[in-house]
Design a protein around this motif. Structure first.
Motif, short mmCIF file in Angstrom:
data_model
loop_
_atom_site.label_atom_id
_atom_site.label_comp_id
_atom_site.label_asym_id
_atom_site.label_seq_id
_atom_site.Cartn_x
_atom_site.Cartn_y
_atom_site.Cartn_z
N LEU A 121 0.83 -1.20 0.00
CA LEU A 121 0.00 0.00 0.00
C LEU A 121 0.87 1.25 0.00
O LEU A 121 0.58 2.21 -0.73
N LEU A 122 1.93 1.27 0.77
CA LEU A 122 2.81 2.44 0.80
C LEU A 122 3.46 2.67 -0.55
O LEU A 122 3.61 3.81 -1.00
N ARG A 123 3.85 1.58 -1.23
CA ARG A 123 4.45 1.73 -2.57
C ARG A 123 3.41 2.24 -3.57
O ARG A 123 3.72 3.07 -4.42
N GLU A 124 2.17 1.75 -3.46
CA GLU A 124 1.12 2.21 -4.36
C GLU A 124 0.79 3.68 -4.15
O GLU A 124 0.61 4.43 -5.10
N HIS B 165 1.20 6.69 -6.86
CA HIS B 165 0.07 7.56 -7.18
C HIS B 165 0.42 9.02 -6.95
O HIS B 165 0.05 9.90 -7.72
N SER B 166 1.17 9.27 -5.87
CA SER B 166 1.58 10.64 -5.55
C SER B 166 2.51 11.19 -6.62
O SER B 166 2.38 12.34 -7.05
N ARG B 167 3.45 10.35 -7.08
CA ARG B 167 4.38 10.79 -8.14
C ARG B 167 3.65 11.05 -9.44
O ARG B 167 3.97 12.00 -10.18
N ALA B 168 2.65 10.21 -9.74
CA ALA B 168 1.90 10.36 -10.99
C ALA B 168 1.06 11.63 -10.98
O ALA B 168 0.86 12.26 -12.03
N GLY B 169 0.62 12.03 -9.79
CA GLY B 169 -0.22 13.22 -9.70
C GLY B 169 0.55 14.50 -9.53
O GLY B 169 -0.02 15.60 -9.54
N ALA B 170 1.89 14.38 -9.34
CA ALA B 170 2.71 15.58 -9.11
C ALA B 170 2.88 16.37 -10.40
O ALA B 170 2.87 15.82 -11.48
#
Length: 280
Positions: free
Chosen positions: A268-271, A275-280
């Motif tokens: 979950l932490l990796r996901e 997701h955070s990197r993709a939305g940055a």
């Protein structure tokens, strides 16, 4: 023969206070520090004056932090021995770079750097991602800390902070409280005192959590279960300090690294990180 009266000096009062905080008799401290009990009695009562080397010898035996060692030196009439350099100064650049490296290497798992009052100094992206689960960060910090320093303990224990998300609150909170009370005993600070005062006014925190057993052993790690909607994270955290600090700031720095306690939490932490990197 008339008996002379001696007035306790500021140094004598501080020494006695630290000896009491460490729950040592004069005899016990004498054995640990290799200083005669008679001389310790003279120092505490004001009949004797310590040398600079004697102060360091006693401070080492009592495990006194560098900030308070400076206080002892000044109370005895000496200049301070340890600098207190802000973390963002050029002198602290090697320390800051080392901390940045530690935090970056720990991603995507949460890691933070705090001072002795648990005020947040640095955080990696893993920690920011974790806090984002609890809502908008600026609002979260404002609710829990107001305009004061961003304090990790306030964030965790405040009713409008992370407390509603802690699934194992009845286990984790007493452990956190015991650590705060132990730290206030071993190295008193206004920040921890203020935090404990806030918690004493909270009727939802049982009185027994404010009065841990003196012999209670603190767990080497803190287990934390966070539940946010469909997300469930099982973490455990460890605290690291600098081994041979020569600066007050470095002496008080702590790095808290959190690790997933199971494979589901690690995934979950990796996901979340992806997701955070993709939305940055």
């Amino acid at each position: 023969m008339e008996q002379l009266a001696y007035e306790q000096t500021p140094f004598g009062a501080l020494l006695r206070s630290w000896r009491s905080a460490r729950r040592l008799s004069q005899l016990e401290l004498s054995l640990i520090s290799n200083v005669s009990q008679r001389h310790l009695s003279f120092l505490e009562s004001g009949r004797g004056r310590p040398s600079r080397q004697m102060i360091f010898q006693l401070a080492g035996a009592l495990d006194i932090p560098l900030r308070e060692q400076n206080d002892l030196l000044q109370a005895a009439g000496f200049a301070t021995a340890f600098r207190c350099s802000p973390l963002d100064t050029r002198a602290m650049e090697p320390v800051r770079q080392a901390l940045e490296m530690v935090l970056a290497h720990h991603d995507p798992y949460p890691a933070i750097v705090v001072d002795r009052d648990w005020n947040l100094l640095m955080a990696n992206q893993g920690m920011n991602t974790l806090l984002a689960l609890a809502g908008e960060q600026e609002s979260l910090w404002q609710r829990t800390c107001g305009d004061g320093p961003r304090n990790i303990m306030r964030l965790c224990l405040h009713p409008q902070g992370l407390r509603p998300l802690i699934g194992n609150w009845e286990v984790a909170a007493p452990t956190i409280m015991a650590r705060l009370l132990r730290e206030q005993t071993t190295a008193p600070s206004e920040g921890i005192s203020s935090l404990l005062s806030m918690l004493r006014e909270d009727d939802s925190i049982p009185l027994r959590w404010h009065q841990p057993e003196p012999s209670q052993q603190l767990a080497p790690v803190l287990a934390l279960e966070l539940v946010v909607g469909d997300h469930r994270l099982n973490l455990f955290s460890m605290i690291s300090t600098f081994g041979t600090p020569q600066d007050v700031t470095t002496d008080e720095l702590r790095v808290e690294t959190s690790f997933p306690a199971d494979t589901a939490s690690a995934s979950l932490l990796r996901e979340l990180a992806a997701h955070s990197r993709a939305g940055a």
